[in-house]
Design an enzyme around this catalytic site. Structure first.
Site, short mmCIF file in Angstrom:
data_model
loop_
_atom_site.label_atom_id
_atom_site.label_comp_id
_atom_site.label_asym_id
_atom_site.label_seq_id
_atom_site.Cartn_x
_atom_site.Cartn_y
_atom_site.Cartn_z
N GLY A 178 6.32 -20.64 -4.79
CA GLY A 178 7.11 -21.87 -4.70
C GLY A 178 7.85 -21.88 -3.38
O GLY A 178 8.41 -20.86 -2.97
N GLY A 230 10.71 -23.11 -2.23
CA GLY A 230 12.12 -22.71 -2.22
C GLY A 230 12.29 -21.23 -2.48
O GLY A 230 13.05 -20.54 -1.79
N GLU A 232 9.45 -29.99 -2.58
CA GLU A 232 8.78 -29.77 -3.87
C GLU A 232 9.70 -30.08 -5.05
O GLU A 232 9.34 -29.84 -6.19
CB GLU A 232 8.26 -28.33 -3.99
N ASN A 256 4.61 -28.58 10.19
CA ASN A 256 3.42 -28.11 10.89
C ASN A 256 2.81 -29.27 11.67
O ASN A 256 3.30 -30.41 11.61
CB ASN A 256 2.43 -27.44 9.94
N THR A 262 5.35 -26.00 13.74
CA THR A 262 4.62 -24.73 13.63
C THR A 262 3.14 -24.99 13.86
O THR A 262 2.59 -25.99 13.41
CB THR A 262 4.86 -24.07 12.27
N LEU A 263 2.49 -24.06 14.55
CA LEU A 263 1.12 -24.25 15.01
C LEU A 263 0.19 -23.15 14.53
O LEU A 263 -0.83 -22.87 15.16
CB LEU A 263 1.10 -24.31 16.54
N GLY A 291 4.29 -20.17 6.35
CA GLY A 291 5.24 -21.17 6.81
C GLY A 291 6.60 -21.02 6.15
O GLY A 291 7.64 -21.23 6.79
N ASP A 292 6.61 -20.64 4.88
CA ASP A 292 7.88 -20.41 4.18
C ASP A 292 8.59 -19.18 4.73
O ASP A 292 9.82 -19.18 4.86
CB ASP A 292 7.63 -20.24 2.68
N GLY A 317 -0.63 -12.65 -0.86
CA GLY A 317 0.40 -13.24 -1.69
C GLY A 317 1.50 -13.88 -0.87
O GLY A 317 1.59 -13.72 0.35
#
Length: 311
Positions: free
Chosen positions: A38, A40, A136, A180, A218-219, A250-251, A293
């Site tokens: 998730g 967050g 989300e 992104n 972000t790339l 990304g998170d 993961g």
């Protein structure tokens, strides 16, 4: 409280596949697993592991999945302000191919019940130096949290993912927007009221900069572009690593970014500061893609610093 994250928490159902299946196609997985996830949850875990005093406002079901997610957060040192609600904990179905790329479907479940912030939750947000948000959870809650933070002088960072229409009143309360390249193109099209904006990241950053806030695009393996209105933009180069699984990268970037932003202790955001934070976050994300993961792959502060010392 240093960093507060308001957002989602899911139990990830992960399937390793040779390639992502096409529409109507059935393929056999080579392995499967479950793990905390998730956006967050991933981001607050990344912030905590990157050294921030991190707190999390979220909704979980009163089920075994909720218990597992809560235990994972406690283990990572996150201060919890959880609602345990009468809906199943959110889940995400993730397929990961042999190149480490993924496709994800999310069932929001309990995340959809994170509505109407309580007095206690508002106080937690107002006491933060940095608030990190994603999309989300219900948009009204995201906008409300940003407004509470702005009134308290808290820096607001919005990761506009998964991409949705962003109300102007929410954008007015955001200091740093993280997207992104695909999300940037979508938002630029909304601003231009066009069906599509075909442009490179520098042009996209210029369009998004019209909103009057700092932007980080972000790339992936190429790194990130940092842009601050009036100061131009700067490219943070990607770090060459062998990707195993890009889920949660990304998170990890966002959580590490706000941890470093809070650590800087500055009340103003300039290009040099954001570049420094993005360099730190890029290293954290590069470490994360080398492990499988979302939450299991998130590195610690010691790991990030050790990795950066080798660059």
């Amino acid at each position: 409280m240093s960093v507060v994250v308001v957002g989602s928490a899911n139990l990830d159902l992960i399937y390793r596949v040779e390639r992502i299946p096409a529409a109507g196609e059935t393929i056999l997985a080579t392995a499967s697993d479950t793990a905390p996830g998730g956006k967050g949850n991933n981001q607050v875990t990344a912030a905590a592991r990157a050294g921030a005093d991190a707190s999390f406002i979220a909704a979980l079901g009163t089920d075994a999945a909720g218990d597992r997610l809560e235990a994972s957060l406690v283990e990572s040192g996150v201060a919890l302000h959880l609602r345990r609600v009468g809906a199943p904990t959110g889940t995400a179905l993730i397929t990961v191919d042999d190149r480490g790329e993924n496709a994800i479907v999310v069932d929001s479940g309990a995340n959809g019940m994170l509505t109407e912030l309580t007095v206690e939750e508002r106080a937690v947000i107002a006491g933060a130096r940095v608030l990190l948000l994603q999309l989300e959870t219900p948009m009204a809650t995201v906008a409300d949290a940003a407004a509470v933070a702005r009134s308290a002088g808290t820096t607001v960072v919005l990761n506009a993912a998964p991409i949705r229409y962003l109300p102007r009143e929410l954008l007015d309360d955001v200091d740093v927007l993280v997207v992104n390249d695909q999300e940037a193109a979508h938002l630029a099209a909304d601003l231009r009221q066009a069906g599509r904006v075909d442009a490179d990241e520098h042009a996209l950053a210029a369009v998004l900069g019209e909103l009057g806030l700092a932007v980080i695009i972000t790339l992936g393996a190429r790194g990130a572009l940092v842009s601050v209105p009036g100061s131009g933009d700067a490219l943070v180069a990607g770090l060459p690593v062998d990707a195993v699984d890009t889920t949660g990268a990304g998170d990890t970037f966002c959580g590490a970014l706000v941890a470093e932003l809070e650590r800087a202790g500055s009340s103003s955001i300039d290009l040099a500061l954001l570049v420094r934070c993005a360099e730190f976050a890029t290293a954290a994300a590069a470490l994360s893609v080398q492990r499988a993961g979302a939450v299991p792959s998130i590195p610690t502060l010691a790991e990030i610093r050790a990795f950066r010392s080798t660059l």
